[in-house]
Design an enzyme around this catalytic site. Structure first.
Site, PDB file in Angstrom:
ATOM      1  N   CYS A   1       5.640 -11.755  -7.368  1.00  0.00           N
ATOM      2  CA  CYS A   1       6.416 -11.260  -8.503  1.00  0.00           C
ATOM      3  C   CYS A   1       7.892 -11.312  -8.123  1.00  0.00           C
ATOM      4  O   CYS A   1       8.313 -10.618  -7.203  1.00  0.00           O
ATOM      5  CB  CYS A   1       5.971  -9.826  -8.775  1.00  0.00           C
ATOM      6  SG  CYS A   1       6.888  -9.062 -10.089  1.00  0.00           S
ATOM      7  N   HIS A   2       8.638 -12.165  -8.777  1.00  0.00           N
ATOM      8  CA  HIS A   2      10.060 -12.258  -8.424  1.00  0.00           C
ATOM      9  C   HIS A   2      10.978 -12.613  -9.592  1.00  0.00           C
ATOM     10  O   HIS A   2      12.183 -12.712  -9.426  1.00  0.00           O
ATOM     11  CB  HIS A   2      10.249 -13.302  -7.321  1.00  0.00           C
ATOM     12  CG  HIS A   2       9.979 -14.701  -7.786  1.00  0.00           C
ATOM     13  ND1 HIS A   2       8.745 -15.258  -7.783  1.00  0.00           N
ATOM     14  CD2 HIS A   2      10.810 -15.650  -8.285  1.00  0.00           C
ATOM     15  CE1 HIS A   2       8.803 -16.494  -8.252  1.00  0.00           C
ATOM     16  NE2 HIS A   2      10.049 -16.757  -8.570  1.00  0.00           N
TER      17      HIS A   2
END
Ligand code: UDP
Length: 361
Positions: free
Chosen positions: A206-207
């Site tokens: 998740c970025h």
């Protein structure tokens, strides 16, 4: 044929690796790394593991605002393009490096080949969407990874320059899966020290700006891991490392194994052996699909519509309950359904440039 390839970010190294190996059999390639991703485990590790030749140029440009980064890249790339005078500029995907290279090449009248063309999220808040649209509109050859991406081109009058070649990420997945075993992986914890991969785990990446810009969203994603029946392996992108570390310290999520980014061979190994995948990455959604793993994508737009079938990939808000609910939905695997090509996109990408040269010179 002389091709100047421009890469800068992790997913581009993976795609360029498989294409470069084909390209260099019969053609000259000049490899330019913009420097957008520069940490060892976001860049050099990929060059080593995937046997990508060292870049001929490393521009060392990263950070700053979108405009600042793109502008600095354009100025530096223009100089390289003038010096090298390539027959093609080859670009991948949707990063600032992609856009900068395409704009610089277009003004120099150098033909541009865009891999992963036609992909659209139709989201105004998705920064990569601007890069995709602008790159496609100035490119000479628009190579689509899927049928839906190819069909998207018609909406913008681009299909005449388009071709469906398949997804080089799928080529890479087929070529590099099973090169490492999960037992061989030593996860480097963000807090220091190492540990093995548990036998049962979920894989989280998740970025995206959309999910990591505010504490609330990342916290909800972390809360979901508390409700799962196994630990969650989460390699953290440098972009949100400090926020992730701070939240874990403040709120304590014992089920999360927070690690440094892993290498590509390790990442696809983690995909192949995970219980399920939670992600906001375009690449990881497709890898979950190739590996037949149930995926929940924390975004409010669809990147790869062909994965959103038979419960295989579902969108969720960054909301713990919704993530858990969607993860619980069953998926159905239709073995014959393979919308990402035949594993030979790389050859088709090189052929497309060669054929264009023959037909137009
Ligand atoms: N990946 C990796 N190490 C990690 C996390 C992801 O090698 O720690 C790989 C992942 O398997 C996929 C690619 O990086 O092949 C996806 O890149 P990213 O999520 O940065 O970009 P996106 O696909 O969202 O453009």
């Amino acid at each position: 044929m002389k091709v100047l390839t421009v890469v800068g970010a992790r997913p581009q190294f993976i795609k360029a690796a498989v294409v470069s190996h084909v390209l260099r059999k019969a053609h000259e390639e000049v490899l330019v790394h913009t420097g957008q991703h520069f940490d060892y485990n976001m860049s050099e590790q990929f060059f080593r593991e995937l046997d990508i030749p060292d870049p001929d140029y490393n521009l060392g440009i990263s950070g700053g605002s979108h405009a600042e980064m793109t502008g600095r890249m354009m100025i530096a790339l223009e100089q390289v393009m003038i010096r090298e005078a390539p027959d093609w500029v080859l670009v991948y995907g949707d990063t600032n490096s992609t856009l900068a290279a395409a704009l610089a090449a277009a003004k120099l009248h150098i033909p541009i080949c865009h891999v992963e063309a036609g992909t659209r999220t139709h989201s105004k808040t998705n920064p990569e969407e601007i890069n995709r649209i602008c790159t496609d509109h100035v490119s000479t050859l628009l190579l689509a990874s899927t049928k839906s991406a190819y069909e998207e081109m018609a909406n913008e009058g681009l299909q005449g320059r388009g071709l469906l070649v398949g997804d080089p990420m799928f080529d890479a997945f087929l070529q590099y899966s099973n090169k490492v075993d999960p037992e061989e992986i030593q996860l480097k914890l963000l807090e220091g020290g190492g540990r093995e991969v548990p036998s049962q785990y979920y894989y989280l990446t998740c970025h995206r700006e959309e999910n990591t810009g505010r504490d609330e969203d990342l916290l909800e994603i972390f809360k979901a891991t508390d409700l799962l029946d196994a630990e969650t392996v989460y390699p953290v992108h440098p972009r949100n490392k400090s926020r992730a570390l701070r939240l874990i310290k403040e709120y304590h999520f014992p089920n999360i194994i927070l690690t440094e980014p892993v290498g590509y061979l390790e990442s696809i190994c983690l995909v192949n052996h995970a219980k399920k995948i939670i992600t906001d990455s375009g690449g990881l959604q497709r890898e979950a699909f190739y590996a037949e793993k149930k995926c929940v994508t924390i975004l409010d737009f669809v990147c790869w519509p062909e994965t959103m079938v038979d419960g295989r990939n579902e969108l969720s808000q960054p909301n713990a309950e919704e993530i858990i609910e969607k993860l619980g939905h069953p998926q159905k695997i239709e073995q014959k359904y393979q919308p990402f090509g035949d594993g030979h996109a790389s050859e088709k990408i090189v052929d497309a440039m060669m054929n264009y040269e023959k037909e137009n010179n």
